[in-house]
Design a protein around this motif. Structure first.
Motif, PDB file in Angstrom:
ATOM      1  N   ARG A  95     -11.982  76.126 -56.380  1.00 47.63           N
ATOM      2  CA  ARG A  95     -13.261  76.590 -57.065  1.00 47.63           C
ATOM      3  C   ARG A  95     -13.846  75.392 -57.762  1.00 47.63           C
ATOM      4  O   ARG A  95     -14.968  75.233 -58.210  1.00 47.63           O
ATOM      5  N   LEU A 121     -16.368  73.598 -56.110  1.00 47.29           N
ATOM      6  CA  LEU A 121     -17.355  74.577 -55.660  1.00 47.29           C
ATOM      7  C   LEU A 121     -18.259  74.867 -56.843  1.00 47.29           C
ATOM      8  O   LEU A 121     -19.718  74.920 -56.903  1.00 47.29           O
ATOM      9  N   SER A 149     -25.435  79.142 -50.307  1.00 47.28           N
ATOM     10  CA  SER A 149     -24.269  78.880 -49.487  1.00 47.28           C
ATOM     11  C   SER A 149     -22.972  78.804 -50.226  1.00 47.28           C
ATOM     12  O   SER A 149     -21.865  79.278 -50.006  1.00 47.28           O
ATOM     13  N   GLY A 150     -23.092  77.805 -51.571  1.00 47.47           N
ATOM     14  CA  GLY A 150     -21.781  77.760 -52.377  1.00 47.47           C
ATOM     15  C   GLY A 150     -21.572  78.956 -52.863  1.00 47.47           C
ATOM     16  O   GLY A 150     -20.555  79.401 -53.147  1.00 47.47           O
ATOM     17  N   HIS A 179     -22.065  82.044 -51.691  1.00 45.44           N
ATOM     18  CA  HIS A 179     -21.514  82.962 -50.889  1.00 45.44           C
ATOM     19  C   HIS A 179     -19.804  82.476 -50.344  1.00 45.44           C
ATOM     20  O   HIS A 179     -19.121  83.348 -50.463  1.00 45.44           O
ATOM     21  N   LEU A 180     -19.853  81.240 -50.431  1.00 47.88           N
ATOM     22  CA  LEU A 180     -18.496  80.566 -50.303  1.00 47.88           C
ATOM     23  C   LEU A 180     -17.417  81.105 -51.429  1.00 47.88           C
ATOM     24  O   LEU A 180     -16.358  81.429 -51.260  1.00 47.88           O
ATOM     25  N   LEU A 181     -18.148  81.002 -52.629  1.00 49.25           N
ATOM     26  CA  LEU A 181     -17.402  81.201 -53.669  1.00 49.25           C
ATOM     27  C   LEU A 181     -16.944  82.596 -53.757  1.00 49.25           C
ATOM     28  O   LEU A 181     -15.678  82.954 -54.323  1.00 49.25           O
ATOM     29  N   LEU A 194     -16.544  84.521 -51.107  1.00 46.64           N
ATOM     30  CA  LEU A 194     -15.420  84.874 -50.079  1.00 46.64           C
ATOM     31  C   LEU A 194     -14.140  84.542 -50.755  1.00 46.64           C
ATOM     32  O   LEU A 194     -13.298  85.074 -50.525  1.00 46.64           O
ATOM     33  N   ILE A 195     -13.959  83.275 -51.240  1.00 44.53           N
ATOM     34  CA  ILE A 195     -12.879  82.785 -51.671  1.00 44.53           C
ATOM     35  C   ILE A 195     -12.232  83.634 -52.830  1.00 44.53           C
ATOM     36  O   ILE A 195     -10.963  83.956 -53.024  1.00 44.53           O
ATOM     37  N   THR A 242     -16.315  88.755 -45.339  1.00 40.39           N
ATOM     38  CA  THR A 242     -14.923  88.241 -45.004  1.00 40.39           C
ATOM     39  C   THR A 242     -14.094  89.357 -44.223  1.00 40.39           C
ATOM     40  O   THR A 242     -12.934  89.542 -43.428  1.00 40.39           O
TER      41      THR A 242
END
Length: 511
Positions: free
Chosen positions: A274, A277, A310-311, A313-315, A317-318, A451
């Motif tokens: 995190r 990100l 994109s970041g 979205h990735l955060l 998902l994490i 996910t």
């Protein structure tokens, strides 16, 4: 000083000190299976087992044989008055005692395949000597006795004695033959020399008895072999079950260790993932909004917006992966308080309203009135509602409609139902989308993929509250997701306490 695995329990990701499957049991299975696959069962297959049964038969039959010898000698001495039968009795009892001693010692030890053949020869020899003793008894004569009475006693004693001896040798046919042949030979020789028909008849009767016993022995032997084969098959099955159980336990332990290692790894990576990100999201947002000044090249501004989306979205998902990992690792604790389900649902509807309007999706709302508070974790209930609403908005086509209901269940609990008119989910794919990282064919084709952890997280959080999650869907008709909270979570309002006036209180105290 080097760190060991036992210094910190959390470092023991996979414990490999557990016992492996029982190799001794596995070897026993292979040996039994090889023995059972040799073909038709015979003495060679179960030599040790058959010898063990013969030893038991000799020991258990010893009292009957000894009693027969005593009675034959005692009645003969009374009838003929000949003390020579006492010497015969001592010899016969000595041979019988020797057989018992050999059998008793052999029963006390674990027989090997190499010990079976010498032990069989010993018993054949001992039974041959026993047959010789009965042959000596057959040679006894009494000139002072009545011939008919002595012949009856003589023949009866021989038949009963040989029959009693044969009871202990039915599982060892060579020993049975060795017991009978000396007697038959002596009687046949005596009948030929003296031209005695009664002795010849007795010899013939004993020979017929031997043939009958041989036939019965063969049948008993085959029956015992079948019993031993069935016992071996049963032992083989039990051993295979033990091996399968041991392997299953080992596989389950490894799976649990791997799952725990995964959960611990993801939980420990929360800060490491995190922190960078958040920096990426912050700087990309500063660049996209041009806080520090305009970007000369508009393409850079577009790229910074892509980086920020994109970041983010990735955060997201994490965060989902970490939430599910904490739940699976048992580290997710509920912070319970009095919350109103209707208020949480309305707040979450407001949060997704902007996204729904961008797709021209209408969200309608129906709720029952006067619903009391729930004893639950507000953050968890909010996450459940947001996940279900986000899924509905994601898979509802432009211009569609979402219906949100909040009300009572038949059992006195409360529920929130979110229904959309999207493409729906095939019935056979419902278990897939309810599993971790599972996605249906519609989700895979959708432009907004995730996910596949939203619904598993909803199920896990509801399970933490003792609730239930239902998913109903049909192709081209839409999907309905229902989150149910049990009646034990509902806080019933208590009636107001009526104040008692002082005069009334005094009046009651005097009553």
């Amino acid at each position: 000083m080097p760190h060991t695995a036992s210094a910190n329990p959390d470092k023991n990701i996979v414990d490999r000190t557990q016992s492996r499957p029982n190799r001794a049991v596995a070897r026993a299975v292979r040996a039994t299976r090889a023995r059972l696959q040799t073909g038709r069962f015979s003495n060679a297959v179960f030599e040790k087992e058959m010898m063990r049964l013969h030893l038991d038969s000799v020991v258990h039959n010893s009292a009957g044989v000894a009693l027969t010898i005593l009675l034959a000698a005692a009645f003969g001495m009374w009838l003929a008055g000949d003390l020579a039968l006492a010497a015969w009795m001592a010899m016969a009892l000595s041979l019988q005692a020797l057989c018992i001693v050999v059998a008793w010692r052999a029963r006390k030890v674990t027989l090997t395949q190499e010990q079976v053949a010498p032990l069989r020869r010993q018993f054949i020899l001992l039974q041959g000597l026993t047959g010789v003793s009965w042959a000596i008894f057959a040679l006894q004569d009494c000139s002072a006795c009545r011939p008919d009475l002595f012949e009856a006693y003589h023949g009866g004693a021989l038949l009963i004695g040989l029959a009693a001896t044969a009871m202990g040798t039915v599982l060892l046919r060579p020993a049975l033959i060795a017991t009978f042949l000396p007697v038959i030979g002596v009687l046949a020789l005596r009948a030929v020399e003296g031209h005695d028909l009664s002795t010849a008849a007795l010899a013939a009767a004993i020979a017929v008895a031997l043939l009958f016993l041989l036939v019965m022995t063969n049948r008993m032997q085959q029956a015992n072999l079948r019993i031993l084969a069935i016992q071996s098959e049963k032992d083989d099955l039990i051993a295979e079950l033990e091996v399968a159980k041991s392997m299953s336990d080992e596989a389950r332990r490894r799976a649990e260790d791997a799952n725990l290692a995964k959960s611990r790894f993801l939980a420990s990576m929360s800060h490491e993932l995190r922190t960078p990100l958040n920096a990426i999201l912050g700087f990309s947002e500063v660049m996209h909004t041009e806080v520090l000044g305009p970007l000369d090249n508009p393409i850079y501004k577009e790229y910074s917006g892509d980086i920020h989306r994109s970041g983010q979205h990735l955060l997201d998902l994490i965060n989902e992966i970490l939430d599910l990992s904490r739940i699976e690792a048992g580290r997710y604790e509920l912070h319970e308080e009095a919350v109103h389900l209707l208020e949480i649902v309305e707040d979450c509807m407001g949060m997704v309203q902007l996204r729904a309007r961008s797709k021209n999706i209408q969200i309608r709302h129906q709720a029952e009135s006067a619903m009391p508070a729930l004893w639950a974790d507000e953050k968890a209930i909010r996450q459940i509602t947001l996940n279900l609403l986000s899924n509905a908005v994601k898979f509802t086509p432009a211009g569609g409609e979402i219906l949100v209901k909040v009300g009572w269940t038949a059992g006195g609990g409360q529920y929130v139902s979110i229904r959309d008119n999207g493409p729906g989910i095939p019935e056979e794919e419902i278990p897939v989308v309810l599993s971790a990282f599972g996605q249906g064919s519609i989700a895979i084709k959708s432009a907004e993929q995730g996910t596949g952890l939203g619904l598993p997280i909803v199920q896990a959080l509801l399970a933490k509250h003792g609730g239930e999650f239902l998913l109903r869907s049909k192709l081209r008709e839409g999907t309905e997701a229902i989150a149910i909270l049990p009646s034990k979570r509902v806080l019933d309002s208590l009636p107001a306490v009526r104040q008692v006036q002082p005069v009334e209180r005094r009046r009651r105290s005097f009553a």
